[in-house]
Design a protein around this motif. Structure first.
Motif, short mmCIF file in Angstrom:
data_model
loop_
_atom_site.label_atom_id
_atom_site.label_comp_id
_atom_site.label_asym_id
_atom_site.label_seq_id
_atom_site.Cartn_x
_atom_site.Cartn_y
_atom_site.Cartn_z
N ALA A 133 -5.10 1.63 -17.90
CA ALA A 133 -3.84 2.33 -18.16
C ALA A 133 -2.82 1.92 -17.11
O ALA A 133 -3.12 1.87 -15.92
CB ALA A 133 -4.06 3.84 -18.11
N LEU A 134 -1.62 1.62 -17.55
CA LEU A 134 -0.55 1.24 -16.63
C LEU A 134 -0.09 2.47 -15.84
O LEU A 134 0.25 3.49 -16.42
CB LEU A 134 0.62 0.65 -17.40
N LEU A 135 -0.09 2.36 -14.52
CA LEU A 135 0.39 3.44 -13.66
C LEU A 135 1.79 3.16 -13.13
O LEU A 135 2.61 4.06 -13.02
CB LEU A 135 -0.58 3.66 -12.49
N ALA A 136 2.05 1.90 -12.78
CA ALA A 136 3.38 1.54 -12.25
C ALA A 136 3.50 0.03 -12.25
O ALA A 136 2.51 -0.70 -12.23
CB ALA A 136 3.56 2.08 -10.83
N VAL A 137 4.74 -0.43 -12.28
CA VAL A 137 5.01 -1.87 -12.19
C VAL A 137 6.24 -2.09 -11.31
O VAL A 137 7.20 -1.31 -11.37
CB VAL A 137 5.21 -2.50 -13.59
N LEU A 185 0.82 -1.20 0.00
CA LEU A 185 0.00 0.00 0.00
C LEU A 185 0.86 1.26 0.00
O LEU A 185 0.50 2.27 -0.63
CB LEU A 185 -0.94 -0.01 1.21
N THR A 186 2.00 1.21 0.67
CA THR A 186 2.91 2.35 0.66
C THR A 186 3.47 2.57 -0.73
O THR A 186 3.60 3.71 -1.20
CB THR A 186 4.05 2.13 1.67
N TRP A 187 3.83 1.49 -1.40
CA TRP A 187 4.33 1.60 -2.77
C TRP A 187 3.26 2.21 -3.68
O TRP A 187 3.55 3.15 -4.45
CB TRP A 187 4.73 0.22 -3.29
N THR A 216 10.51 -5.77 -5.33
CA THR A 216 11.47 -5.20 -4.38
C THR A 216 10.87 -4.08 -3.56
O THR A 216 11.31 -3.81 -2.43
CB THR A 216 12.70 -4.66 -5.14
N GLU A 217 9.84 -3.40 -4.10
CA GLU A 217 9.20 -2.30 -3.37
C GLU A 217 7.85 -2.68 -2.81
O GLU A 217 7.49 -2.26 -1.71
CB GLU A 217 9.07 -1.09 -4.30
N ALA A 218 7.10 -3.49 -3.55
CA ALA A 218 5.74 -3.86 -3.12
C ALA A 218 5.72 -5.15 -2.32
O ALA A 218 4.67 -5.53 -1.80
CB ALA A 218 4.82 -3.97 -4.33
N GLY A 219 6.85 -5.83 -2.23
CA GLY A 219 6.89 -7.08 -1.49
C GLY A 219 6.63 -8.31 -2.34
O GLY A 219 7.09 -9.40 -2.03
N MET A 220 5.90 -8.15 -3.42
CA MET A 220 5.62 -9.18 -4.41
C MET A 220 5.57 -8.49 -5.77
O MET A 220 5.29 -7.29 -5.84
CB MET A 220 4.25 -9.84 -4.15
N PRO A 221 5.84 -9.20 -6.87
CA PRO A 221 5.65 -8.58 -8.18
C PRO A 221 4.26 -7.97 -8.27
O PRO A 221 3.26 -8.61 -7.91
CB PRO A 221 5.83 -9.75 -9.15
#
Length: 313
Positions: free
Chosen positions: A107-111, A30-32, A116-121
């Motif tokens: 629409a893609l916002l982020a991946v 959620l922070t990501w 590494t940032e979200a904890g899971m892909p």
């Protein structure tokens, strides 16, 4: 197939599935997402229907009090990530390709490909209006509009060869006929066909998981196509076949009408090879049970094998 042999697939989770896929995302994820949405996430609601990933509708609140919604998909199944370590990045590439063609896709916002940032892909994307409709009030109109989406997808410009994989049949742990099979020789011949050379058909952009559970509706019209993680390039008939098999929930007639409507909308002719490859691609799931539609599935593959010059029943 949708996997549950029922239009309500994904809505009758066991407890382990509910915990894995429907529980609130962890703080790290959620922070990501909040970093991309411009404010903290104040709501995370599980979206139902999917079984390979956790999908949540997020609401974030900016400094001025304005709210923004987005959809967060996290690939939380370790076995899937081990088999397809690039699945999040592949979905991101598919969304870019589909979006550039003007298709009704998120629409893609982020991946975060490696997690590494979200904890899971994870993939963060815009929310599309509408809802899934497995219970249409007007079946003919529903099938016609469902069929009319595919030519739009298939008309999209092809991405560079390295962007998306080329269509290939899904490998199975075993190719032996289902234990409930009435025509084992048909299944054996179908497996041979699926391993043999594919017909020479033009390559197009494929959704690869096109069925009613991945199509959104609003006011009787298609408002979006979601779940692009399996996208690839290959023959248009592959998308038609995948949807045909899922439509057996409504009976053979619905699948046949859908195909006829697609042929009219696209000006193309359906190739029975696609039925064989689609159904053999479900063989591991079908082998022990096959669900209430198992004999309809078997009849479909038997007709396709016969058209291709295969064995008789």
């Amino acid at each position: 197939m949708t996997g549950g042999r029922s239009p309500a697939h994904g809505f009758c989770d066991d407890e382990a599935t509910r915990r894995l896929l429907r529980s609130r995302p962890p703080r790290q994820a959620l922070t990501w997402a909040a970093g991309w949405l411009g404010g903290p996430v104040i709501s995370a609601r599980a979206l139902r229907g999917g079984m390979c990933s956790a999908v949540h509708l997020l609401t974030a609140e900016g400094s001025g009090g304005q709210r923004r919604e987005a959809v967060l998909r996290r690939y939380v199944r370790p076995e899937l990530n081990a088999e397809e370590p690039d699945i999040a990045e592949r979905e991101a590439r598919a969304l870019r390709t589909a979006g550039s063609a003007g298709l009704p896709t998120p629409a893609l916002l982020a991946v975060d490909p490696a997690g590494t940032e979200a904890g899971m892909p994870a993939v963060l994307m815009s929310r599309l209006p509408g809802r899934v409709d497995w219970w249409p009030s007007d079946m003919d109109r529903w099938l016609r509009r469902l069929a009319g989406v595919l030519p739009c997808i298939h008309a999209a410009p092809l991405p560079p060869p390295e962007a998306l994989p080329r269509f290939a049949p899904y490998p199975q742990a075993s190719y032996r006929p289902p234990r409930w099979a009435r025509y084992p020789a048909v299944w054996e011949r179908a497996a041979e066909i699926s391993h043999g050379p594919a017909p020479r058909l033009p390559a197009v952009l494929l959704h690869r998981d096109f069925h009613p559970g991945n199509v959104l509706w609003r006011r009787g019209a298609v408002s979006g196509v979601v779940d692009w993680q399996a996208a690839c390039t290959g023959p248009a008939a592959a998308d038609v076949a995948h949807c045909r098999v899922n439509l057996l929930t409504f009976g053979t007639d619905a699948a046949q009408r859908f195909t006829a409507m697609w042929q009219r909308a696209s000006g193309d002719t359906y190739h029975p090879w696609a039925d064989v490859v689609a159904i053999i691609g479900f063989l591991d799931d079908l082998r022990d049970d096959g669900g209430s539609e198992r004999h309809l599935v078997e009849d479909m593959i038997a007709r396709a094998v016969a058209e291709l010059g295969g064995t008789s029943r």
